[in-house]
Scaffold this motif. Structure first.
Motif, mmCIF file in Angstrom:
data_model
loop_
_atom_site.group_PDB
_atom_site.id
_atom_site.type_symbol
_atom_site.label_atom_id
_atom_site.label_comp_id
_atom_site.label_asym_id
_atom_site.label_seq_id
_atom_site.Cartn_x
_atom_site.Cartn_y
_atom_site.Cartn_z
ATOM 1 N N PRO A 90 -33.832 21.025 14.221
ATOM 2 C CA PRO A 90 -34.080 19.698 13.984
ATOM 3 C C PRO A 90 -35.102 19.259 12.956
ATOM 4 O O PRO A 90 -35.702 20.192 12.495
ATOM 5 N N ILE A 91 -34.957 18.098 12.370
ATOM 6 C CA ILE A 91 -35.645 17.668 11.098
ATOM 7 C C ILE A 91 -37.019 18.110 10.816
ATOM 8 O O ILE A 91 -37.285 19.012 10.040
ATOM 9 N N LEU A 92 -37.830 17.965 12.126
ATOM 10 C CA LEU A 92 -38.992 18.546 11.933
ATOM 11 C C LEU A 92 -39.580 19.845 12.104
ATOM 12 O O LEU A 92 -40.707 20.419 11.664
ATOM 13 N N ALA A 93 -38.518 20.486 12.489
ATOM 14 C CA ALA A 93 -38.672 21.794 12.939
ATOM 15 C C ALA A 93 -38.417 22.711 11.792
ATOM 16 O O ALA A 93 -38.828 23.992 11.600
ATOM 17 N N GLN A 94 -37.305 22.357 10.749
ATOM 18 C CA GLN A 94 -36.879 23.074 9.769
ATOM 19 C C GLN A 94 -37.975 23.786 8.690
ATOM 20 O O GLN A 94 -37.739 24.930 8.227
ATOM 21 N N PRO A 95 -38.842 23.008 8.256
ATOM 22 C CA PRO A 95 -39.669 23.556 7.085
ATOM 23 C C PRO A 95 -40.482 24.651 7.423
ATOM 24 O O PRO A 95 -40.321 25.700 6.376
ATOM 25 N N ALA A 96 -40.950 24.905 8.492
ATOM 26 C CA ALA A 96 -41.682 25.988 8.837
ATOM 27 C C ALA A 96 -40.845 27.274 8.821
ATOM 28 O O ALA A 96 -41.173 28.391 8.379
ATOM 29 N N VAL A 97 -39.810 27.100 9.358
ATOM 30 C CA VAL A 97 -38.700 27.956 9.653
ATOM 31 C C VAL A 97 -38.034 28.481 8.219
ATOM 32 O O VAL A 97 -37.817 29.633 7.779
#
Length: 353
Positions: A90-97
């Motif tokens: 999901p869009i909000l989960a991607q940056p940290a990963v």
């Protein structure tokens, strides 16, 4: 052979990324990660050969429970036989990963949009630029539209026609049914990010338009438009109609709507002083003084082609131009400025990325 892992087990990962990875001879799928054990296992069962499964929440347990340490994402990223990851979360989960994978030294192909907004995207790009080390991993952003055979041909035709830009248009109309498989995913049904489907899908269409304009050395520099919510469940807005300006001062129109039940289709047209090129998924029509010609295509998602490009980039040690984070940032900024202009009732917004 490049060992690769697929992070995410949603619709697009299942229908597009898994077969795309398996279609590239130089890639070897080693593992699949998902938040839940059940979804990871479901996708793993569809793989053509056995893969290891990693997850956060074991099957049959509550949200507060976590899986064994050897099954976490960190454990996956610690594996030395995994060189790269495809991130489809999901869009909000991607940056940290994305950050976690890059820190672990893995090459990354992350799904579009690059982030939820320009600020977050610039922060992510800055993080990547600051990464040190002799063997800095590659970070590519997936934009499969740029790899569809019909759009590639359209770009070639624009270059062949040449001349100076006179105008352009992007028209997309569609209707998201209540039973639509993408709408039924919770994070899309109640989006915690700007634009809803206009962000998630809109970056595709803007990428296509920008790809054709780039053949004439043109970039979108300003937009002014109006937005609306035509279908109440497609929050926060589902439609935008705008005028866009390029660096040479030429104007064109951008119209995108996911809330038009009785009108559908996607088309882009670029007009120059020497002719015009019209594109949809199945056709490229070129018109010049010499006459007209049409190239026909079967509809393609371009995902297999973009996966092959990512594999080639790893081999060559350089991200392919259509997959750079900077390109993805520009796509995102155009969409965001369209949304901001709509909120401002037609306020002119500059595109600066």
């Amino acid at each position: 052979m490049v060992g690769i892992a697929l992070l995410g087990a949603g619709i697009f990962a299942r229908e597009q990324h898994l077969p795309a990875i398996e279609s590239v001879p130089s890639l070897s799928l080693k593992a699949i990660y998902s938040r839940s054990e059940s979804s990871a296992n479901t996708l793993a069962s569809a793989a053509s050969s056995p893969v290891d499964v990693y997850y956060d929440v074991p099957t049959g347990t509550g949200e507060a429970n976590v899986g064994p340490e050897e099954k976490t994402l960190d454990a996956l990223l610690a594996r030395t036989d995994i060189d790269a990851v495809v991130i489809a979360l999901p869009i909000l989960a991607q940056p940290a990963v994305i950050q976690k994978a890059l820190k672990a030294g893995k090459h990354v192909l992350s799904e579009k949009p690059v982030a939820k907004d320009v600020e977050a995207a610039k922060e992510l790009v800055g993080f990547y630029e600051a990464l040190g080390g002799e063997k800095k991993p590659l970070w590519a952003v997936a934009e499969n539209f740029r790899y569809t055979p019909s759009l590639i041909k359209a770009a070639e035709r624009v270059k062949e026609v040449g001349g100076k830009l006179t105008t352009f248009r992007l028209n997309m109309n569609g209707w998201v049914e209540e039973g639509n498989k993408y709408f039924k995913t919770e994070w899309r049904k109640v989006p915690s990010y700007q634009g809803g489907f206009l962000l998630d899908g809109g970056v595709h269409f803007i990428a296509g338009l920008r790809m054709l304009l780039s053949e004439l050395n043109q970039e979108i520099t300003h937009v002014a438009g109006f937005s609306a919510l035509l279908e109440e469940r497609l929050l926060p807005v589902d439609t935008v109609h705008a005028v866009a300006l390029t660096n040479d001062g030429k104007s064109g129109t951008i119209s995108m709507s996911f809330g038009t039940q009785f009108k559908s289709g996607l088309e882009i047209e670029v007009v120059t002083t020497q002719g015009s090129v019209y594109w949809n998924h199945n056709q490229v029509k070129t018109k010049t003084k010499e006459g007209e010609k049409t190239d026909e295509f079967e509809k393609s998602t371009g995902v297999k082609e973009e996966m092959a490009a990512f594999a080639k980039a790893i081999e060559q040690g350089k991200t392919e131009k259509y997959q750079t984070p900077e390109e993805a940032l520009r796509d995102l900024e155009v969409v965001q400025r369209l949304l901001e202009s709509g909120e401002g009732k037609g306020a002119v917004k500059a595109v600066e990325a």
